[in-house]
Design a protein around this motif. Structure first.
Motif, mmCIF file in Angstrom:
data_model
loop_
_atom_site.group_PDB
_atom_site.id
_atom_site.type_symbol
_atom_site.label_atom_id
_atom_site.label_comp_id
_atom_site.label_asym_id
_atom_site.label_seq_id
_atom_site.Cartn_x
_atom_site.Cartn_y
_atom_site.Cartn_z
ATOM 1 N N SER A 70 11.149 18.124 20.113
ATOM 2 C CA SER A 70 11.909 18.220 21.351
ATOM 3 C C SER A 70 12.747 16.960 21.502
ATOM 4 C CB SER A 70 10.966 18.364 22.546
ATOM 5 O OG SER A 70 11.664 18.221 23.761
ATOM 6 N N PRO A 71 13.968 17.067 22.057
ATOM 7 C CA PRO A 71 14.784 15.874 22.240
ATOM 8 C C PRO A 71 14.120 14.809 23.097
ATOM 9 C CG PRO A 71 15.929 17.842 23.049
ATOM 10 C CD PRO A 71 14.633 18.282 22.500
ATOM 11 N N ASP A 72 13.290 15.231 24.054
ATOM 12 C CA ASP A 72 12.608 14.266 24.915
ATOM 13 C C ASP A 72 11.159 14.047 24.497
ATOM 14 O OD1 ASP A 72 11.722 16.746 25.579
ATOM 15 O OD2 ASP A 72 12.142 16.602 27.729
ATOM 16 N N GLY A 73 10.831 14.470 23.274
ATOM 17 C CA GLY A 73 9.478 14.300 22.773
ATOM 18 C C GLY A 73 9.295 13.009 22.012
ATOM 19 N N GLU A 74 8.144 12.914 21.315
ATOM 20 C CA GLU A 74 7.823 11.740 20.513
ATOM 21 C C GLU A 74 8.172 12.014 19.058
ATOM 22 O OE1 GLU A 74 6.784 8.894 21.711
ATOM 23 O OE2 GLU A 74 6.701 9.649 23.782
ATOM 24 N N GLY A 75 8.306 10.960 18.300
ATOM 25 C CA GLY A 75 8.528 11.109 16.875
ATOM 26 C C GLY A 75 9.931 10.724 16.463
ATOM 27 N N PHE A 76 10.052 10.259 15.233
ATOM 28 C CA PHE A 76 11.345 9.869 14.682
ATOM 29 C C PHE A 76 12.281 11.076 14.696
ATOM 30 C CE2 PHE A 76 14.346 8.882 11.289
ATOM 31 C CZ PHE A 76 14.648 7.554 11.563
ATOM 32 N N GLY A 77 13.533 10.875 15.137
ATOM 33 C CA GLY A 77 14.501 11.961 15.226
ATOM 34 C C GLY A 77 14.651 12.515 16.621
ATOM 35 N N ALA A 78 13.652 12.265 17.487
ATOM 36 C CA ALA A 78 13.767 12.710 18.880
ATOM 37 C C ALA A 78 14.728 11.782 19.620
ATOM 38 C CB ALA A 78 12.405 12.732 19.549
ATOM 39 N N GLY A 79 15.149 12.208 20.782
ATOM 40 C CA GLY A 79 16.093 11.429 21.577
ATOM 41 C C GLY A 79 17.215 12.301 22.069
ATOM 42 N N ALA A 80 17.750 11.951 23.223
ATOM 43 C CA ALA A 80 18.836 12.744 23.809
ATOM 44 C C ALA A 80 20.100 12.597 22.958
ATOM 45 C CB ALA A 80 19.109 12.295 25.231
ATOM 46 N N PRO A 81 20.660 13.700 22.472
ATOM 47 C CA PRO A 81 21.848 13.609 21.618
ATOM 48 C C PRO A 81 23.130 13.561 22.436
ATOM 49 C CG PRO A 81 21.159 15.885 21.774
ATOM 50 C CD PRO A 81 20.172 15.088 22.591
ATOM 51 N N PRO A 82 24.154 12.876 21.954
ATOM 52 C CA PRO A 82 25.479 12.984 22.586
ATOM 53 C C PRO A 82 25.986 14.417 22.463
ATOM 54 C CG PRO A 82 25.380 11.101 21.082
ATOM 55 C CD PRO A 82 24.164 11.929 20.825
ATOM 56 N N ARG A 83 26.456 14.976 23.570
ATOM 57 C CA ARG A 83 26.892 16.371 23.590
ATOM 58 C C ARG A 83 28.413 16.468 23.574
ATOM 59 N NH1 ARG A 83 22.470 19.392 24.766
ATOM 60 N NH2 ARG A 83 20.717 18.255 25.695
ATOM 61 N N ILE A 84 28.914 17.480 22.919
ATOM 62 C CA ILE A 84 30.345 17.757 22.908
ATOM 63 C C ILE A 84 30.677 18.533 24.173
ATOM 64 C CG2 ILE A 84 32.267 18.680 21.580
ATOM 65 C CD1 ILE A 84 30.575 16.466 20.211
ATOM 66 N N LYS A 85 31.582 18.005 24.986
ATOM 67 C CA LYS A 85 31.840 18.601 26.296
ATOM 68 C C LYS A 85 32.504 19.963 26.178
ATOM 69 C CE LYS A 85 33.864 17.586 30.809
ATOM 70 N NZ LYS A 85 34.607 16.609 31.637
ATOM 71 N N GLU A 86 33.547 20.064 25.354
ATOM 72 C CA GLU A 86 34.251 21.339 25.178
ATOM 73 C C GLU A 86 34.198 21.712 23.710
ATOM 74 O OE1 GLU A 86 35.406 23.303 27.376
ATOM 75 O OE2 GLU A 86 35.269 22.046 29.164
ATOM 76 N N THR A 87 33.222 22.508 23.331
ATOM 77 C CA THR A 87 33.035 22.850 21.922
ATOM 78 C C THR A 87 33.757 24.153 21.590
ATOM 79 O OG1 THR A 87 31.022 24.137 22.316
ATOM 80 C CG2 THR A 87 30.772 21.768 21.964
ATOM 81 N N TYR A 88 34.160 24.279 20.332
ATOM 82 C CA TYR A 88 34.812 25.493 19.857
ATOM 83 C C TYR A 88 33.848 26.383 19.084
ATOM 84 C CZ TYR A 88 39.291 23.451 21.157
ATOM 85 O OH TYR A 88 40.330 22.917 21.863
ATOM 86 N N SER A 89 32.658 25.889 18.814
ATOM 87 C CA SER A 89 31.695 26.672 18.052
ATOM 88 C C SER A 89 30.294 26.304 18.501
ATOM 89 C CB SER A 89 31.847 26.401 16.550
ATOM 90 O OG SER A 89 30.774 26.968 15.810
ATOM 91 N N GLU A 90 29.411 27.310 18.595
ATOM 92 C CA GLU A 90 28.031 27.061 18.988
ATOM 93 C C GLU A 90 27.253 26.358 17.881
ATOM 94 O OE1 GLU A 90 26.636 31.615 17.837
ATOM 95 O OE2 GLU A 90 26.342 30.841 19.859
ATOM 96 N N GLU A 91 27.834 26.246 16.687
ATOM 97 C CA GLU A 91 27.173 25.563 15.581
ATOM 98 C C GLU A 91 27.363 24.050 15.652
ATOM 99 O OE1 GLU A 91 28.576 27.215 11.960
ATOM 100 O OE2 GLU A 91 27.765 29.216 12.343
ATOM 101 N N TYR A 92 28.334 23.602 16.458
ATOM 102 C CA TYR A 92 28.629 22.172 16.532
ATOM 103 C C TYR A 92 28.728 21.751 18.000
ATOM 104 C CZ TYR A 92 29.934 23.265 11.739
ATOM 105 O OH TYR A 92 29.925 23.716 10.447
ATOM 106 N N THR A 93 27.571 21.482 18.590
ATOM 107 C CA THR A 93 27.534 21.180 20.021
ATOM 108 C C THR A 93 27.068 19.764 20.319
ATOM 109 O OG1 THR A 93 25.290 22.074 20.160
ATOM 110 C CG2 THR A 93 27.106 23.599 20.604
ATOM 111 N N ILE A 94 26.446 19.093 19.338
ATOM 112 C CA ILE A 94 25.933 17.746 19.558
ATOM 113 C C ILE A 94 26.214 16.892 18.327
ATOM 114 C CG2 ILE A 94 24.066 18.544 21.076
ATOM 115 C CD1 ILE A 94 22.146 18.065 18.684
ATOM 116 N N VAL A 95 26.058 15.567 18.508
ATOM 117 C CA VAL A 95 26.039 14.646 17.368
ATOM 118 C C VAL A 95 24.586 14.506 16.921
ATOM 119 C CG1 VAL A 95 26.617 12.336 16.545
ATOM 120 C CG2 VAL A 95 28.030 13.420 18.304
#
Length: 586
Positions: free
Chosen positions: A429-454
């Motif tokens: 989970s983004p707000d969970g524990e463990g390496f790789g977790a963390g709130a991701p920067p979000r793309i405000k106006e995305t053109y594809s559901e496959e690319y919504t975050i960094v």
């Protein structure tokens, strides 16, 4: 990259240029459309930049070519007739899809090729701006099969006697209608379980009310799922009713504009519609009336010296104006008496179908393409310093070399990804524990559901590569040194950027020891001390995972990937992997 299928004969017809196929391919490449081959029907398959959504159809590509050929100049906005039709939006519309827009197009000339082109445009817009119809969905109907009536209104005065359709809600077992590609009347709920298209898009609707559009004869559109068969468009259709529903008014308005421009190129005359939001309607427009389609233009200021700096050429004001008009823009010079380039600037008018212009640099790109990037003369920069690698870049290159020496294939994957791939598919989970977790920067106006975050870590990207290469032989050992980011309020930009090192081994006998041995070799090659105390991580098997501690600081994770993660990625072999922060080796 997205591709679009374009008929070269249709291009010649719509541009009025009898260019050969090879010449057309060169002209298209100059626009940024790369020829990928031919379809079975001998059409061009073109790869295009996903920002230029106005080129998703042959009509849009032909418009760009006409500008390039000099046959059209400046901003073109089709004329519109005053509205006759009204779309009423009532309080029964589901809250998760509150917005609607539309247009009437009369006198369209539709043959089989034109109809196929409009259908392709519709589906490509669904896949891009519409995010698989979730954010916006298009319905195109034969206007002659609609019966609008002011009886749908609360009072005849509300619509001044104009023909009216109503955007509302319907229960799953509510009014029956015959959907496209069917001969049977179905309720909306039955469409979702018994119709192939309904099954595909069933997850886009839910609750006790579904979106629905009615005319005086009954339900004729079930957005975003399917239209009714009664209003199906054919080559005999001449007058069309276009409606779009979605979660964002700007998105569906821009999708509508792109469709209207394509239909206008086919001889259609645009007619406005009035969208009346009831007082109890959802969304931000409750109690307001809108006139659509929205063909308003936008303006941006563009500095002359910025154009010359980016393109590396000297241009006069008249040349800038000429190139801008050949790119489909209107360019007016600020302060005609100003002659100094560093003070000179322009007001640039942007046509309504351009959804990609976010920054003046986008306009400079248009001017550069009109000039011809192949005509730019390369030259050495007039600076006195000598370029060299940044120390971080040297470190990245050294780590990559070491990983390749250990038998890894060096990967370069996209920085942008989705929450599903980064978190759900990795069981974290983004707000969970463990390496790789963390709130991701979000793309405000995305053109594809496959690319919504960094992305916040690299292993999801490498596992996606494995998922796409299950047809290739094992072992597959992949590595990457790449960019990651996460939200961090302590940073001045609110985003913490970092480089990570990741590697995985996929084979029948992959185990923790395989990943740790390679990790240990890499870390010790840079004179650092490695410790691997046991840890727990949702992406890895309990008891077969460890923290990566370099010189006393915990910087990563190593272990055997959990079977649930392997199954989610459709893999059939064990995977062992590691990932840690590159800065630990500095």
């Amino acid at each position: 990259m997205p591709t679009v299928e374009i008929s070269p004969d249709a291009l010649r017809e719509l541009t009025g240029h009898e260019a050969g196929d090879d010449e057309l391919i060169d002209d298209l490449f100059a626009l940024g459309l790369e020829f990928e081959g031919r379809t079975e029907d001998d059409e061009f398959e073109l790869e295009f930049a996903p920002d230029r959504l106005d080129r998703l159809s042959v009509e849009g590509v032909a418009r760009s070519l006409r500008y390039q050929y000099g046959d059209a100049r400046g901003v073109y906005v089709p004329k519109t007739n005053s509205p006759e039709w009204t779309i009423e939006v009532d309080g029964e519309v589901p809250d998760d899809r509150p917005y609607v827009t539309g247009a009437v197009v009369r006198g369209v000339d539709l043959d089989d090729a034109a109809l196929d082109s409009i259908i392709q445009l519709q589906e490509k817009l669904h896949a891009t701006m519409g995010r698989g119809r979730a954010k916006g969905a298009i319905g195109i109907h034969d206007l002659t099969m609609l019966k609008g009536s002011d009886a749908l209104s609360a009072s005849a005065e509300a619509t001044d006697g104009k023909p009216t359709v109503r955007y509302t809600g319907v229960s799953p077992d509510g009014d029956r209608f015959v959907p496209l590609d069917s001969d049977s009347e179905l309720t909306p709920g039955e469409v979702l379980t018994e119709h192939p298209t309904g099954e595909t898009y069933a997850d886009l609707v839910g609750g006790d009310r579904y979106p629905a559009i009615y005319d005086d004869l009954g339900l004729f559109s079930f957005p975003p799922v399917i239209n009714g068969r009664r209003t199906e468009v054919s080559t005999d259709s001449r007058d069309l009713f276009v409606e779009l529903t979605g979660t964002d008014q700007w998105t569906i308005d821009k999708m509508c504009v792109i469709v209207c421009y394509a239909l206008s190129a086919r001889g259609g005359t645009l007619e406005e519609v009035t969208v009346e939001y009831a007082e109890d309607a959802g969304g931000e427009h409750a109690g307001r009336d809108l006139v659509r389609p929205d063909l308003s233009t936008d303006e941006k200021r563009l500095a002359h010296d910025r154009i010359e700096s980016v393109l590396g050429i000297d241009l006069g004001p008249e040349e800038v104006t000429d190139l801008g008009e050949r790119a489909g823009l209107d360019v007016s010079r600020e302060g005609h008496e100003i002659e100094e380039p560093e003070e000179l600037a322009y007001e640039v008018t942007i046509p309504p179908y351009r959804v990609d212009v976010l920054h003046p640099r986008d306009l400079i790109d248009d001017i550069g393409r009109a000039y011809g990037f192949n005509d730019l003369e390369p030259r050495y920069p007039d600076v006195s310093t000598v370029g060299g690698r940044h120390e971080r870049s040297r470190l990245e290159a050294a780590v990559r070399t070491r990983l390749v020496g250990l038998g890894f294939e060096d990967m370069l994957t996209f920085h942008l990804t989705s929450e599903e791939a980064t978190f759900e598919a990795m069981s974290i989970s983004p707000d969970g524990e463990g390496f790789g977790a963390g709130a991701p920067p979000r793309i405000k106006e995305t053109y594809s559901e496959e690319y919504t975050i960094v992305r916040t870590w690299l292993l999801p990207s490498l596992l996606s590569v494995l998922e796409n290469n299950t047809h290739r032989a094992y072992p597959q050992d992949l590595s990457e040194v790449g960019f990651t980011a996460r939200i961090d309020d302590a940073e001045t930009t609110n985003v913490a950027e970092s480089r990570h090192v990741a590697g995985l081994v996929a084979r029948n006998d992959a185990a923790y020891e395989d990943a740790k041995a390679r990790l240990q070799t890499v870390v010790r090659a840079f004179g650092a001390d490695l410790e691997t105390p046991p840890t727990e991580h949702p992406s890895f098997i309990d008891g077969r995972a460890a923290a990566v501690v370099v010189d006393g600081e915990e910087v990563g994770v190593v272990g055997e990937v959990h079977p649930e993660v392997i199954v989610t990625h459709d893999l059939e072999v064990p995977v062992a992997a590691f990932e840690f922060e590159l800065s630990a080796l500095e």
